[in-house]
Design a protein around this motif. Structure first.
Motif, PDB file in Angstrom:
ATOM      1  N   ALA A  47      24.920-105.415 132.248  1.00 47.81           N
ATOM      2  CA  ALA A  47      25.032-104.110 132.518  1.00 47.81           C
ATOM      3  C   ALA A  47      25.443-103.025 131.400  1.00 47.81           C
ATOM      4  N   LEU A  48      26.377-103.567 130.504  1.00 46.03           N
ATOM      5  CA  LEU A  48      26.813-102.670 129.647  1.00 46.03           C
ATOM      6  C   LEU A  48      25.750-102.641 128.495  1.00 46.03           C
ATOM      7  N   ALA A  49      24.765-103.505 128.285  1.00 45.86           N
ATOM      8  CA  ALA A  49      23.916-103.521 127.129  1.00 45.86           C
ATOM      9  C   ALA A  49      23.027-102.496 127.531  1.00 45.86           C
ATOM     10  N   ALA A  50      22.497-102.428 129.004  1.00 42.90           N
ATOM     11  CA  ALA A  50      21.615-101.273 129.341  1.00 42.90           C
ATOM     12  C   ALA A  50      22.189 -99.943 129.139  1.00 42.90           C
ATOM     13  N   GLN A  51      23.674 -99.731 129.547  1.00 48.22           N
ATOM     14  CA  GLN A  51      24.211 -98.516 129.377  1.00 48.22           C
ATOM     15  C   GLN A  51      24.486 -98.098 127.864  1.00 48.22           C
ATOM     16  N   ILE A  52      24.524 -99.190 126.976  1.00 41.66           N
ATOM     17  CA  ILE A  52      24.573 -98.946 125.590  1.00 41.66           C
ATOM     18  C   ILE A  52      23.258 -98.479 124.942  1.00 41.66           C
ATOM     19  N   ARG A  53      22.134 -99.062 125.310  1.00 41.34           N
ATOM     20  CA  ARG A  53      20.765 -98.887 124.785  1.00 41.34           C
ATOM     21  C   ARG A  53      20.500 -97.303 125.308  1.00 41.34           C
ATOM     22  N   GLU A  54      20.747 -97.219 126.424  1.00 43.94           N
ATOM     23  CA  GLU A  54      20.532 -95.708 126.952  1.00 43.94           C
ATOM     24  C   GLU A  54      21.167 -94.594 126.312  1.00 43.94           C
ATOM     25  N   THR A  55      22.522 -94.821 126.056  1.00 49.24           N
ATOM     26  CA  THR A  55      23.176 -93.777 125.410  1.00 49.24           C
ATOM     27  C   THR A  55      23.826 -93.684 124.003  1.00 49.24           C
ATOM     28  N   ALA A  56      23.716 -94.824 123.341  1.00 44.90           N
ATOM     29  CA  ALA A  56      23.993 -94.909 121.960  1.00 44.90           C
ATOM     30  C   ALA A  56      22.838 -95.222 120.903  1.00 44.90           C
ATOM     31  N   LEU A  57      23.145 -95.202 119.737  1.00 47.08           N
ATOM     32  CA  LEU A  57      22.220 -95.485 118.781  1.00 47.08           C
ATOM     33  C   LEU A  57      22.453 -96.948 118.123  1.00 47.08           C
ATOM     34  N   VAL A  58      21.345 -97.823 118.447  1.00 45.78           N
ATOM     35  CA  VAL A  58      21.277 -99.219 118.240  1.00 45.78           C
ATOM     36  C   VAL A  58      20.275 -99.563 116.894  1.00 45.78           C
ATOM     37  N   GLY A  59      20.858-100.463 116.195  1.00 47.05           N
ATOM     38  CA  GLY A  59      19.983-100.982 115.103  1.00 47.05           C
ATOM     39  C   GLY A  59      20.186-102.562 115.347  1.00 47.05           C
ATOM     40  N   VAL A  60      19.194-103.438 115.016  1.00 45.76           N
ATOM     41  CA  VAL A  60      19.331-104.678 115.424  1.00 45.76           C
ATOM     42  C   VAL A  60      18.781-105.347 113.724  1.00 45.76           C
TER      43      VAL A  60
END
Length: 187
Positions: A47-60
């Motif tokens: 659930a948190l991963a989905a929220q992070i991906r929706e609202t934050a900038l992510v690099g992998v």
């Protein structure tokens, strides 16, 4: 950006199989419940991963088993972290890294924070992204290599995994530089 920070963390240093995955995260807004991914239930992590991906900038960033075997797990981890930072799409003022060292070649200043995945929200978010992505990759690997049970233990040295290695030998995603794959009976 002048005052942004990016958190970086990894998942998968210890397993016998699969990649090491790193994530870099710049939080754009506060997210309730962030913590070290290991302290969260799988349901809460997802659930948190989905929220992070929706609202934050992510690099992998990912380092595959062959690379881990070639340059060692520490260097592969640093490489995955550097890749995550470079894949972020924005250069922050500073990178905060979970652990006791920082990778070379980052595009901004960096400092490490021991236990940062439980202390700094951006690192907690990176921990969650790295863990959920790596778990997903191992679940997909289980479809290709069903004899090993990767969907359950995610490549860690669980008894069922060790028994599968003893019965079937290592598969292409095993880290051949890790024990028990180095034992003569298995190679």
């Amino acid at each position: 950006m002048a005052n942004t920070i990016a958190g970086i963390d990894e998942a998968g240093r210890g397993p016998l199989a699969g990649p090491v995955v790193a994530a870099a995260v710049i939080l754009r807004e506060p997210i309730d419940g962030l913590n070290d991914s290991k302290q969260l239930s799988e349901k809460r992590r997802l659930a948190l991963a989905a929220q992070i991906r929706e609202t934050a900038l992510v690099g992998v960033g990912i380092a595959e088993p062959e690379e881990i075997d070639r340059i060692n797990i520490l260097q592969a981890t640093m490489t995955a972290m550097r890749r995550a930072a470079l894949n972020l799409g924005e250069v922050p003022a500073e990178f905060l890294i979970d652990g006791n060292r920082t990778p070379e070649g980052l595009p901004a200043a960096a400092r490490f924070i021991i236990g940062g995945d439980a202390l700094e929200p951006a690192i907690s978010a990176a921990s969650i992204i790295a863990k959920t992505l790596r778990d997903d990759l191992m679940i997909r690997a289980a479809e290709r290599y069903p004899a090993y049970g990767f969907e359950g233990h995610k490549g860690y040295g669980a008894r069922t995994h060790l028994d599968a290695i003893a019965a079937h030998g290592p598969c292409p995603i095993h880290r051949m530089s890790f024990s028990p794959m180095r034992q003569p009976a298995l190679v």
